[in-house]
Scaffold this motif. Structure first.
Motif, PDB file in Angstrom:
ATOM      1  N   LEU A 103       0.844  -1.192   0.000  1.00 25.91           N
ATOM      2  CA  LEU A 103       0.000   0.000   0.000  1.00 25.91           C
ATOM      3  C   LEU A 103       0.878   1.240   0.000  1.00 25.91           C
ATOM      4  CD1 LEU A 103      -2.551  -0.945   2.835  1.00 25.91           C
ATOM      5  CD2 LEU A 103      -2.831  -1.345   0.390  1.00 25.91           C
ATOM      6  N   LEU A 105       0.236   5.263   0.823  1.00 19.70           N
ATOM      7  CA  LEU A 105      -0.737   6.228   1.345  1.00 19.70           C
ATOM      8  C   LEU A 105      -0.180   7.629   1.148  1.00 19.70           C
ATOM      9  CD1 LEU A 105      -1.548   4.452   4.751  1.00 19.70           C
ATOM     10  CD2 LEU A 105      -2.370   3.883   2.441  1.00 19.70           C
ATOM     11  N   TRP A 130      -1.435  -0.830  -3.994  1.00 21.43           N
ATOM     12  CA  TRP A 130      -2.596   0.030  -4.137  1.00 21.43           C
ATOM     13  C   TRP A 130      -2.230   1.398  -3.587  1.00 21.43           C
ATOM     14  CZ3 TRP A 130      -6.640  -1.011  -7.070  1.00 21.43           C
ATOM     15  CH2 TRP A 130      -6.916  -2.343  -7.388  1.00 21.43           C
ATOM     16  N   TYR A 132      -3.463   5.136  -2.334  1.00 22.05           N
ATOM     17  CA  TYR A 132      -4.617   5.833  -1.758  1.00 22.05           C
ATOM     18  C   TYR A 132      -4.389   7.337  -1.782  1.00 22.05           C
ATOM     19  CZ  TYR A 132      -6.441   1.418   0.134  1.00 22.05           C
ATOM     20  OH  TYR A 132      -6.956   0.147   0.263  1.00 22.05           O
ATOM     21  N   ILE A 165      -6.914   4.197  -5.474  1.00 26.29           N
ATOM     22  CA  ILE A 165      -8.153   4.226  -4.698  1.00 26.29           C
ATOM     23  C   ILE A 165      -8.345   5.637  -4.152  1.00 26.29           C
ATOM     24  CG2 ILE A 165      -9.321   3.379  -2.625  1.00 26.29           C
ATOM     25  CD1 ILE A 165      -7.957   0.704  -3.052  1.00 26.29           C
ATOM     26  N   ILE A 171     -10.837   6.995   5.383  1.00 24.62           N
ATOM     27  CA  ILE A 171     -10.765   5.611   4.918  1.00 24.62           C
ATOM     28  C   ILE A 171      -9.788   4.864   5.819  1.00 24.62           C
ATOM     29  CG2 ILE A 171      -8.862   5.932   3.269  1.00 24.62           C
ATOM     30  CD1 ILE A 171     -10.465   4.126   1.323  1.00 24.62           C
ATOM     31  N   GLU A 172     -10.011   3.573   5.980  1.00 27.53           N
ATOM     32  CA  GLU A 172      -9.130   2.723   6.784  1.00 27.53           C
ATOM     33  C   GLU A 172      -8.511   1.675   5.855  1.00 27.53           C
ATOM     34  OE1 GLU A 172      -9.159   0.628  11.203  1.00 27.53           O
ATOM     35  OE2 GLU A 172     -11.035   0.830  10.103  1.00 27.53           O
ATOM     36  N   PRO A 173      -7.379   1.990   5.227  1.00 34.21           N
ATOM     37  CA  PRO A 173      -6.786   1.062   4.262  1.00 34.21           C
ATOM     38  C   PRO A 173      -6.242  -0.208   4.887  1.00 34.21           C
ATOM     39  CG  PRO A 173      -5.373   2.963   4.596  1.00 34.21           C
ATOM     40  CD  PRO A 173      -6.643   3.253   5.310  1.00 34.21           C
ATOM     41  N   TYR A 174      -6.000  -0.168   6.193  1.00 33.45           N
ATOM     42  CA  TYR A 174      -5.535  -1.348   6.929  1.00 33.45           C
ATOM     43  C   TYR A 174      -6.076  -1.210   8.351  1.00 33.45           C
ATOM     44  CZ  TYR A 174      -2.506  -4.983   8.811  1.00 33.45           C
ATOM     45  OH  TYR A 174      -2.052  -6.132   9.411  1.00 33.45           O
ATOM     46  N   LYS A 178      -5.858   4.853   9.726  1.00 35.64           N
ATOM     47  CA  LYS A 178      -6.910   5.661   9.111  1.00 35.64           C
ATOM     48  C   LYS A 178      -6.326   6.913   8.459  1.00 35.64           C
ATOM     49  CE  LYS A 178     -10.699   4.335  12.220  1.00 35.64           C
ATOM     50  NZ  LYS A 178     -11.725   4.833  13.168  1.00 35.64           N
TER      51      LYS A 178
END
Length: 275
Positions: A103, A105, A130, A132, A165, A171-174, A178
């Motif tokens: 991920l 972020l 992904w 974010y 995304i 949002i809470e990707p994991y 947050k």
């Protein structure tokens, strides 16, 4: 450092030297120079060090540094770049490669955070991750205005967009991590909270870019919406101080993290970058 089960490691994403007047805005130099180093050219050192979060089953990166081989000679001179990104080498020390990142972020898409997203050909540096990004931030990035086009660079678009995304408010990707929209520094600017095993940390990104910016009124001249930055800092620094959060840094040349006294005005404990 560790926050519960999360291991947090700063990666070498490069270093700049930015104009002190830009970084501290309307704050007089006799005040801010007591709290942060400055050279004879009125430049202050700012690292651009992404945070690697190792959760046990995922590898997460927050922001991506200034990249390597993407800046022109003029940009290197204007931004006082003393070192470009060494993300690959930094990850290798953790026995990881860029392919191992799950991920990415993004707190926002300014060049000093987003140039490390791609190589000079637009290929994603973290091809399996992904990515974010807050939705308003993304749309301003791809269609900047007359002011923001100086920091939202088209060269930072690339193949990572196939794994993008977008989110609006939160949002809470994991689990336990947050992303929350604050605005201020940019319209879509975000902060990132961590909670694990009763321990807490927050990455306030560029609404609290260095330890010298703890005062809510001390915001950068780069902030597009300075009153929103002040509003967020006034509320959040007091909350995070009272609740015992570690505050993490991307830019501060000396500190990786600090805890504030309960009133939110002073540093109670810190973790230095060289420790």
């Amino acid at each position: 450092m560790k926050v519960g089960a999360f291991e947090i490691i700063a990666l070498n994403g490069g270093q700049t030297q930015m104009d002190g007047g830009a970084i501290f805005g309307v704050v007089p130099k006799p005040l801010w120079s007591k709290k942060y180093p400055v050279n004879e050219n009125n430049q202050v050192p700012l690292v651009t060090h992404p945070l690697l979060i190792r959760t046990g089953d995922k590898n997460i990166i927050i922001d991506t540094g200034i990249g390597r081989g993407k800046l022109s000679e003029k940009q290197i001179r204007n931004y006082g770049v003393t070192e470009e990104s060494k993300i690959g080498e930094a990850l290798a020390k953790q026995h990881l490669t860029v392919e191992d990142i799950d991920l990415v972020l993004m707190t926002h898409m300014h060049f000093d955070h987003a140039t490390g997203l791609t190589d000079s050909e637009g290929k994603a540096i973290f091809p399996n991750a992904w990515h974010y990004v807050q939705q308003d931030e993304w749309h301003e990035f791809i269609s900047p205005n007359i002011r923001s086009k100086a920091t939202y660079w088209t060269q930072n678009r690339g193949t990572y967009e196939s794994k993008l995304i977008l989110f609006e408010d939160e949002i809470e990707p994991y689990p336990g991590i947050k992303m929350k929209h604050t605005g201020g520094h940019s319209f879509g600017h975000c902060i990132i909270e961590f909670q694990s095993e009763g321990e807490k940390a927050v990455h306030m990104a560029d609404i609290l870019s260095t330890t010298a910016h703890i005062n809510p009124l001390w915001v950068t001249a780069y902030d597009d919406y300075p009153m929103q930055s002040i509003r967020e800092k006034e509320r959040l620094t007091r909350q995070y101080a009272a609740e015992g959060y570690w505050i993490l840094f991307y830019h501060d040349v000396s500190h990786l993290a600090i805890k504030l006294t309960e009133d939110g005005k002073h540093i109670m404990s810190s973790i230095k970058r060289d420790e």
